[in-house]
Design an enzyme around this catalytic site. Structure first.
Site, short mmCIF file in Angstrom:
data_model
loop_
_atom_site.label_atom_id
_atom_site.label_comp_id
_atom_site.label_asym_id
_atom_site.label_seq_id
_atom_site.Cartn_x
_atom_site.Cartn_y
_atom_site.Cartn_z
N ILE A 163 -0.81 -2.11 10.95
CA ILE A 163 -1.67 -3.37 10.52
C ILE A 163 -0.58 -4.26 10.12
O ILE A 163 0.43 -3.97 9.35
CB ILE A 163 -2.44 -2.91 9.06
CG1 ILE A 163 -3.27 -1.70 9.52
CG2 ILE A 163 -3.38 -4.26 8.96
CD1 ILE A 163 -4.47 -1.79 10.75
N SER A 205 -2.78 7.02 5.72
CA SER A 205 -1.89 6.21 6.83
C SER A 205 -2.04 7.36 8.18
O SER A 205 -2.22 8.35 7.98
CB SER A 205 -0.44 6.23 6.40
OG SER A 205 0.26 6.02 7.49
N GLY A 234 -3.30 -2.72 -5.58
CA GLY A 234 -2.51 -3.50 -4.44
C GLY A 234 -3.32 -4.47 -3.70
O GLY A 234 -3.13 -4.40 -2.46
N LYS A 290 0.83 10.87 1.66
CA LYS A 290 -0.48 10.54 2.23
C LYS A 290 -1.14 11.60 2.82
O LYS A 290 -2.37 11.91 2.59
CB LYS A 290 -0.20 9.48 3.58
CG LYS A 290 0.55 8.24 3.16
CD LYS A 290 -0.49 7.27 2.09
CE LYS A 290 0.00 6.08 2.08
NZ LYS A 290 -0.80 4.95 1.44
N SER A 339 -3.17 -7.75 -4.25
CA SER A 339 -2.61 -9.10 -4.33
C SER A 339 -2.28 -9.53 -2.74
O SER A 339 -1.97 -10.70 -2.75
CB SER A 339 -1.22 -9.08 -5.24
OG SER A 339 -0.48 -8.20 -4.76
N ILE A 386 -3.69 -5.31 3.05
CA ILE A 386 -5.19 -4.64 3.29
C ILE A 386 -5.84 -4.60 2.26
O ILE A 386 -7.11 -4.88 2.14
CB ILE A 386 -4.64 -3.09 3.68
CG1 ILE A 386 -4.12 -3.12 5.07
CG2 ILE A 386 -5.96 -2.26 3.99
CD1 ILE A 386 -3.37 -1.88 5.59
N ASN A 430 5.52 -4.52 7.10
CA ASN A 430 6.09 -4.18 8.31
C ASN A 430 6.43 -5.49 9.26
O ASN A 430 6.78 -5.38 10.32
CB ASN A 430 5.12 -3.37 9.18
CG ASN A 430 3.86 -3.50 9.28
OD1 ASN A 430 3.42 -4.79 9.30
ND2 ASN A 430 2.76 -2.63 9.32
N TYR A 465 6.98 9.56 2.19
CA TYR A 465 5.78 8.72 2.15
C TYR A 465 4.59 9.45 3.08
O TYR A 465 3.42 9.55 2.70
CB TYR A 465 6.18 7.41 3.14
CG TYR A 465 5.10 6.65 3.50
CD1 TYR A 465 4.55 5.81 2.36
CD2 TYR A 465 4.58 6.42 4.68
CE1 TYR A 465 3.37 4.96 2.85
CE2 TYR A 465 3.45 5.61 4.87
CZ TYR A 465 3.01 4.85 4.06
OH TYR A 465 1.88 4.13 4.45
N ASP A 516 2.61 -1.58 -13.03
CA ASP A 516 3.19 -0.86 -11.83
C ASP A 516 2.88 0.70 -12.05
O ASP A 516 3.07 1.30 -13.03
CB ASP A 516 4.84 -0.79 -12.18
CG ASP A 516 5.84 -0.09 -11.19
OD1 ASP A 516 5.23 0.85 -10.70
OD2 ASP A 516 7.06 -0.72 -10.97
N1 LIG Z 1 0.49 -2.16 7.02
C1 LIG Z 1 0.34 -0.90 7.61
O1 LIG Z 1 0.84 -0.95 8.71
C2 LIG Z 1 0.01 0.33 7.02
C3 LIG Z 1 -0.13 1.24 7.73
C4 LIG Z 1 -0.57 2.57 7.32
C5 LIG Z 1 -0.84 2.37 5.85
N2 LIG Z 1 -0.91 1.61 5.06
C6 LIG Z 1 -1.18 1.80 3.82
O2 LIG Z 1 -2.16 0.61 3.51
C7 LIG Z 1 -2.17 0.33 2.13
C8 LIG Z 1 -1.89 -1.19 1.81
O3 LIG Z 1 -0.64 -1.70 2.75
P1 LIG Z 1 -0.20 -3.07 2.93
O4 LIG Z 1 0.49 -3.01 4.35
O5 LIG Z 1 -1.42 -3.93 2.66
O6 LIG Z 1 0.78 -3.31 1.73
P2 LIG Z 1 1.60 -4.65 1.36
O7 LIG Z 1 0.99 -5.82 1.95
O8 LIG Z 1 3.00 -4.30 1.23
O9 LIG Z 1 0.72 -4.89 -0.15
C9 LIG Z 1 1.31 -3.75 -1.00
C10 LIG Z 1 0.33 -3.96 -2.34
O10 LIG Z 1 0.43 -2.60 -3.32
C11 LIG Z 1 0.95 -3.21 -4.52
N3 LIG Z 1 2.22 -2.19 -4.92
C12 LIG Z 1 3.20 -1.86 -4.38
N4 LIG Z 1 3.71 -0.88 -5.08
C13 LIG Z 1 3.08 -0.78 -6.34
C14 LIG Z 1 3.42 -0.11 -7.58
N5 LIG Z 1 4.25 0.59 -7.70
N6 LIG Z 1 2.61 -0.43 -8.49
C15 LIG Z 1 1.35 -1.19 -8.47
N7 LIG Z 1 1.18 -1.82 -7.15
C16 LIG Z 1 2.11 -1.67 -6.20
C17 LIG Z 1 1.56 -4.73 -4.09
O11 LIG Z 1 1.67 -5.56 -5.25
P3 LIG Z 1 2.67 -6.65 -5.50
O12 LIG Z 1 2.12 -7.77 -4.69
O13 LIG Z 1 2.48 -7.17 -6.96
O14 LIG Z 1 4.01 -6.16 -5.10
C18 LIG Z 1 0.79 -5.11 -3.19
O15 LIG Z 1 -0.43 -5.76 -3.87
C19 LIG Z 1 -0.91 1.08 1.53
O16 LIG Z 1 -1.35 2.44 0.89
C20 LIG Z 1 0.06 1.62 2.96
O17 LIG Z 1 0.63 2.75 2.62
C21 LIG Z 1 -0.48 0.46 5.70
#
Ligand SMILES: NC(=O)c1ccc[n+]([C@@H]2O[C@H](COP(=O)([O-])OP(=O)(O)OC[C@H]3O[C@@H](n4cnc5c(N)ncnc54)[C@H](OP(=O)(O)O)[C@@H]3O)[C@@H](O)[C@H]2O)c1
Length: 256
Positions: A194, A148, A18, A165, A20, A23, A199, A161, A69
């Site tokens: 984040i 998380s 993930g 976690k 692309s 985080i 979000n 979810y 995926d």
């Molecule tokens: N942002 C926050 O506030 C927050 C808070 C707590 C925890 N987290 C955790 O931090 C991590 C990163 O979050 P983020 O906010 O940076 O996420 P994000 O911006 O939504 O990016 C998600 C990434 O995961 C990939 N992905 C999603 N579903 C997938 C699947 N089924 N198979 C393979 N790849 C998949 C996406 O690929 P594509 O681009 O190809 O879709 C993308 O690269 C996650 O584990 C999330 O639960 C985030």
């Protein structure tokens, strides 16, 4: 060992799921800046993944992109194999991709429940199973899961979810004990709120955003880069005596 050597990842191979966007992308970039050859990963090929790869290669030219995926059967192990095939080795595995679906608990259908558990838990275990033999051979490995703040403070509309976690963090403590004797550390990094694509919509509601900010002792949302420093600690020699920890990067949001 000096401070710079502690964080030197020259000669190491890393896969960040993930990466692309968000985080994962910030962590991949940090690892590349420290000299690791990094495999960035996304669900499928696309502009965001290309951009992440270009960013990573600007620091570490041996970077590659892998896709798949992680909710599909067989794909997690194949993605690890692709990364090992392209990089020649895999010393660092960052399990960052996740599926997150909002819905009141009493209406969650089985398929949504299974999807989140598959991507957030089962895929992680399968990727660790695929990656550990190589780490074991080199007597050095870093496994980092991204959890998380919801491990501690579950959102009412994300029951699966949050549970996924918490399950992942439990697995980290379990495997940290089993893999420690082989020179492999296993840790969890738990972000708070984040600012990433996932979000943007929810935080566009000013009143909601203000309420959430009040729950954060540092009174600010984090940026993706805020997770990269903590990840570098846990993925380098700087963190060689740290295993089984649950490191919150959340501005204090997870405090009881
Ligand atoms: N942002 C926050 O506030 C927050 C808070 C707590 C925890 N987290 C955790 O931090 C991590 C990163 O979050 P983020 O906010 O940076 O996420 P994000 O911006 O939504 O990016 C998600 C990434 O995961 C990939 N992905 C999603 N579903 C997938 C699947 N089924 N198979 C393979 N790849 C998949 C996406 O690929 P594509 O681009 O190809 O879709 C993308 O690269 C996650 O584990 C999330 O639960 C985030």
């Amino acid at each position: 060992m000096g401070a710079r050597e502690f964080f030197d990842l020259g000669g190491r191979g890393a896969l960040v799921t993930g990466s692309s966007r968000g985080i994962g992308r910030a962590i991949a970039l940090g690892l590349a800046e420290c000299g690791a050859a990094v495999a960035v990963h996304g669900t499928r090929p696309g502009g965001a993944l290309d951009a992440a790869l270009a960013e990573v290669r600007a620091h570490s030219p041996r970077g590659v992109a892998v896709t798949g995926d992680l909710g599909e059967i067989g794909v997690p192990a194949r993605v690890v194999a692709d990364a090992i095939g392209a990089l020649g080795r895999l010393d660092i595995l960052v399990l960052n991709a996740s599926a997150q679906i909002r819905r009141p608990w009493d209406g969650v259908p089985r398929e949504e429940s299974e999807l989140q558990m598959r991507v957030n838990f089962h895929a992680g275990l399968e990727m660790i199973q695929a990656a550990v033999p190589g780490m074991r051979a080199g007597k050095w490995g870093r496994i980092l899961t991204v959890g998380s703040v919801q491990q501690r403070r579950p959102h009412p509309d994300m029951v699966v979810y949050a549970a996924s976690k918490a399950a992942q963090e439990n697995m980290v403590r379990n495997l940290a004990k089993q893999l420690g004797p082989e020179g492999i550390t296993v840790n969890n990094l738990a972000p708070g709120v984040i600012l990433t694509d996932r979000n943007t919509d929810a935080l566009a509601d000013g009143a909601y955003a203000a309420r959430v900010r009040e729950l954060i002792p540092l009174r600010a949302f984090g940026e993706a880069g805020d997770c990269a420093g903590a990840a570098l600690l846990l993925c380098s020699d700087a963190g060689r005596y740290i295993t089984g920890v649950d490191l919150f990067v959340d501005g204090g949001m997870g405090l009881p």
